[in-house]
Design a protein around this motif. Structure first.
Motif, PDB file in Angstrom:
ATOM      1  N   LYS A 149     152.903  -6.470   2.081  1.00  0.00           N
ATOM      2  CA  LYS A 149     152.707  -5.087   2.513  1.00  0.00           C
ATOM      3  C   LYS A 149     152.865  -4.166   1.317  1.00  0.00           C
ATOM      4  CE  LYS A 149     157.402  -4.806   4.337  1.00  0.00           C
ATOM      5  NZ  LYS A 149     158.186  -4.591   5.537  1.00  0.00           N
ATOM      6  N   GLU A 201     144.238   2.766   1.442  1.00  0.00           N
ATOM      7  CA  GLU A 201     145.160   1.785   2.001  1.00  0.00           C
ATOM      8  C   GLU A 201     144.504   1.161   3.223  1.00  0.00           C
ATOM      9  OE1 GLU A 201     149.767   1.239   3.483  1.00  0.00           O
ATOM     10  OE2 GLU A 201     149.201   3.027   2.331  1.00  0.00           O
ATOM     11  N   THR A 208     149.450  -5.274  -3.358  1.00  0.00           N
ATOM     12  CA  THR A 208     150.318  -5.553  -2.223  1.00  0.00           C
ATOM     13  C   THR A 208     151.517  -6.322  -2.767  1.00  0.00           C
ATOM     14  OG1 THR A 208     150.388  -6.357   0.058  1.00  0.00           O
ATOM     15  CG2 THR A 208     149.264  -7.757  -1.524  1.00  0.00           C
ATOM     16  N   THR A 248     154.462  -1.530  -0.956  1.00  0.00           N
ATOM     17  CA  THR A 248     155.821  -1.073  -1.225  1.00  0.00           C
ATOM     18  C   THR A 248     155.806  -0.066  -2.380  1.00  0.00           C
ATOM     19  OG1 THR A 248     156.324  -2.773  -2.870  1.00  0.00           O
ATOM     20  CG2 THR A 248     156.736  -3.343  -0.539  1.00  0.00           C
ATOM     21  N   ASN A 277     144.775  -2.520   5.658  1.00  0.00           N
ATOM     22  CA  ASN A 277     145.392  -3.811   5.988  1.00  0.00           C
ATOM     23  C   ASN A 277     146.547  -4.160   5.045  1.00  0.00           C
ATOM     24  OD1 ASN A 277     143.555  -4.299   8.125  1.00  0.00           O
ATOM     25  ND2 ASN A 277     142.041  -4.982   6.636  1.00  0.00           N
ATOM     26  N   GLN A 278     147.425  -3.191   4.808  1.00  0.00           N
ATOM     27  CA  GLN A 278     148.609  -3.390   3.960  1.00  0.00           C
ATOM     28  C   GLN A 278     148.252  -3.721   2.504  1.00  0.00           C
ATOM     29  OE1 GLN A 278     151.846  -2.750   4.744  1.00  0.00           O
ATOM     30  NE2 GLN A 278     150.997  -1.927   6.623  1.00  0.00           N
TER      31      GLN A 278
END
Length: 80
Positions: free
Chosen positions: A62, A6, A55, A64, A8-9
């Motif tokens: 972001k 993971e 993402t 999820t 930078n989102q």
């Protein structure tokens, strides 16, 4: 998902296969689930590798639960 990174989102992973054909088959096999869940990865194929970036754009770019679910699906598909 220990092999996903993971950053930078974004969830990142590279899947490596024995051949170009196997890499393409992996992408084709994943397509129905991706369409069904309406959650499309950013991915690319170079010879025997498939690079995946996950993402959720409609959540403000972001990571999820949608991304984690797709990552788990791709991991399970790769193990087959």
């Amino acid at each position: 998902m220990s092999t996903w990174k993971e950053e930078n989102q974004v969830l990142l992973k590279t899947f490596t296969f024995a051949s170009f054909e196997e890499a393409m088959q992996f992408m084709q096999n994943a397509a129905p689930f991706i369409s069904e869940t309406d959650h499309h990865p950013t991915w690319s194929n170079t010879y025997n590798r498939v690079e995946v970036k996950l993402t959720t754009h409609d959540a403000g770019n972001k990571v999820t639960e949608k991304d984690r679910k797709l990552a788990a699906y791709l991991d399970n598909l790769y193990k087959r």
